[in-house]
Design an enzyme around this catalytic site. Structure first.
Site, short mmCIF file in Angstrom:
data_model
loop_
_atom_site.label_atom_id
_atom_site.label_comp_id
_atom_site.label_asym_id
_atom_site.label_seq_id
_atom_site.Cartn_x
_atom_site.Cartn_y
_atom_site.Cartn_z
N SER A 140 0.85 -1.20 0.00
CA SER A 140 0.00 0.00 0.00
C SER A 140 0.88 1.24 0.00
CB SER A 140 -0.86 0.01 1.27
OG SER A 140 -1.51 1.27 1.40
N TYR A 154 -1.56 -0.28 10.18
CA TYR A 154 -1.72 -0.77 8.80
C TYR A 154 -0.50 -0.38 7.95
CZ TYR A 154 -3.66 -0.89 4.02
OH TYR A 154 -3.87 -1.12 2.69
P1 NAP Z 1 -11.65 -5.44 0.45
O1 NAP Z 1 -12.51 -5.01 -0.70
O2 NAP Z 1 -12.02 -5.08 1.84
O3 NAP Z 1 -11.45 -7.04 0.34
C1 NAP Z 1 -10.67 -7.70 1.29
C2 NAP Z 1 -10.54 -9.15 0.93
O4 NAP Z 1 -9.72 -9.81 1.91
C3 NAP Z 1 -11.87 -9.89 0.93
O5 NAP Z 1 -11.85 -10.85 -0.10
C4 NAP Z 1 -11.90 -10.56 2.30
O6 NAP Z 1 -12.72 -11.73 2.34
C5 NAP Z 1 -10.43 -10.91 2.48
N1 NAP Z 1 -10.00 -11.11 3.87
C6 NAP Z 1 -10.20 -10.28 4.93
N2 NAP Z 1 -9.67 -10.82 6.05
C7 NAP Z 1 -9.14 -12.01 5.70
C8 NAP Z 1 -8.48 -13.06 6.40
N3 NAP Z 1 -8.23 -13.02 7.72
N4 NAP Z 1 -8.10 -14.16 5.70
C9 NAP Z 1 -8.33 -14.24 4.36
N5 NAP Z 1 -8.94 -13.29 3.65
C10 NAP Z 1 -9.34 -12.19 4.30
O7 NAP Z 1 -10.14 -4.91 0.25
P2 NAP Z 1 -9.35 -4.31 -1.01
O8 NAP Z 1 -9.47 -2.83 -0.96
O9 NAP Z 1 -9.69 -5.04 -2.25
O10 NAP Z 1 -7.86 -4.65 -0.55
C11 NAP Z 1 -7.10 -5.71 -1.09
C12 NAP Z 1 -5.64 -5.47 -0.76
O11 NAP Z 1 -5.24 -4.21 -1.29
C13 NAP Z 1 -5.37 -5.40 0.76
O12 NAP Z 1 -4.15 -6.03 1.04
C14 NAP Z 1 -5.27 -3.89 1.02
O13 NAP Z 1 -4.48 -3.61 2.13
C15 NAP Z 1 -4.63 -3.44 -0.28
N6 NAP Z 1 -4.83 -2.01 -0.55
C16 NAP Z 1 -6.07 -1.51 -0.82
C17 NAP Z 1 -6.21 -0.15 -1.06
C18 NAP Z 1 -7.54 0.49 -1.38
O14 NAP Z 1 -7.58 1.72 -1.51
N7 NAP Z 1 -8.62 -0.26 -1.54
C19 NAP Z 1 -5.09 0.69 -1.01
C20 NAP Z 1 -3.86 0.15 -0.73
C21 NAP Z 1 -3.74 -1.22 -0.50
P3 NAP Z 1 -14.33 -11.62 2.65
O15 NAP Z 1 -14.95 -10.94 1.44
O16 NAP Z 1 -14.79 -13.03 2.77
O17 NAP Z 1 -14.48 -10.82 3.89
#
Ligand code: NAP
Length: 245
Positions: A140, A154
């Site tokens: 991130s 985080y």
């Molecule tokens: P999201 O929409 O909240 O999705 C999170 C995913 O992780 C879901 O599939 C969830 O499963 C799964 N998950 C949560 N806890 C878990 C656990 N203990 N074990 C296995 N799976 C788990 O998040 P996102 O925004 O797509 O983020 C994906 C990645 O990108 C993350 O690593 C996040 O830190 C990174 N990121 C995101 C952003 C952003 O702006 N969105 C920015 C920087 C980095 P369920 O659906 O079953 O709950």
């Protein structure tokens, strides 16, 4: 024969967009979800529409749990044979808070999911992958910006992902396995609602140099490129996907 990608956290957001993109390129997709089976079913349907019938496997997995991660890799291998790409994507944020108000359980949950989970997935990938394959770790921009007053736990967990990427690329390079990371910026997903601030992407998007937040699909294309043979001489890189933020 179709190649296979394994994606953690494929039920929503960046993981889902990545799953659908790989499916549309003819790959098999094995992805994990944590508790949201309805969203996982939707990802399956989208992958089948984008690719071909039978190209997708959804598996419940908690990345904090060693046996659960081993089971995910085993299920993917049993279904599709070998694995050619791993996207180490599952991650969480906790509600915005200055560190003085963070309780230890919150910090442990963030570190266990984002660090221990990612390291367990990386370990199974190292045990499973073969020459000519690749890993992408999802870090991130918070690792560079620090997320003061919001999520410095985080941010620290994502700093660990950057270090994991640098070390693992050097460890696995001699075996022909490439390891890279991406640092997304402000991307429109559910993650901000989970962190108690659903409007965060809409509020911060306009402050990015490109003037908007990003879509999960724009992140997925970067992940696909890093795993594909088009990135055959790229390893140990950490790519910002942040609209210049
Ligand atoms: P999201 O929409 O909240 O999705 C999170 C995913 O992780 C879901 O599939 C969830 O499963 C799964 N998950 C949560 N806890 C878990 C656990 N203990 N074990 C296995 N799976 C788990 O998040 P996102 O925004 O797509 O983020 C994906 C990645 O990108 C993350 O690593 C996040 O830190 C990174 N990121 C995101 C952003 C952003 O702006 N969105 C920015 C920087 C980095 P369920 O659906 O079953 O709950």
């Amino acid at each position: 024969m179709a190649k296979t990608v394994l994606i953690t956290g494929g039920s929503r957001g960046i993981g889902r967009a990545t799953a659908v993109l790989f499916a549309s390129k003819g790959w098999n997709v094995a992805f994990s979800y944590f508790g949201n089976q309805k969203s996982a079913n939707e990802t399956c349907a989208k992958c089948e529409r984008a690719g071909y019938t039978g190209n997708v496997l959804a598996r419940k997995c908690d990345v904090r749990d060693e046996l659960s991660v081993i089971d995910l890799f085993t299920a993917a291998r049993e279904r599709f044979g070998s694995i050619e790409g791993v996207v180490n994507n599952a991650g969480i944020v906790a509600p915005q808070s200055p560190i003085a108000e963070m309780d230890v359980e919150r910090m442990k949950t963030v570190f266990d999911t984002n660090i221990l989970g990612a390291y367990l997935v990386a370990r199974e990938a190292a045990r499973t992958l073969h020459s000519g394959t690749a890993i992408v770790n999802v870090s991130s921009m918070a690792a560079k910006l620090g997320a003061p007053g919001e999520y410095i736990d985080y941010a620290g967990s994502k700093g660990a992902i950057d270090a994991l990427t640098i070390g693992l690329a050097k460890e696995l390079g001699p075996m022909g396995i490439r390891v890279n990371a991406i640092r997304p910026g402000i991307i429109e997903t559910d993650i901000y609602a989970s962190g108690g601030h659903p409007d965060r992407a809409a509020e911060l998007g306009p402050t990015c140099p490109l003037g908007r937040s990003g879509d999960p699909e724009e992140v997925a294309h970067s992940i696909f490129w890093l795993i594909s043979p088009d990135a055959s001489y790229v390893t140990g890189s950490i790519m910002d996907i942040s609209g210049g933020r």
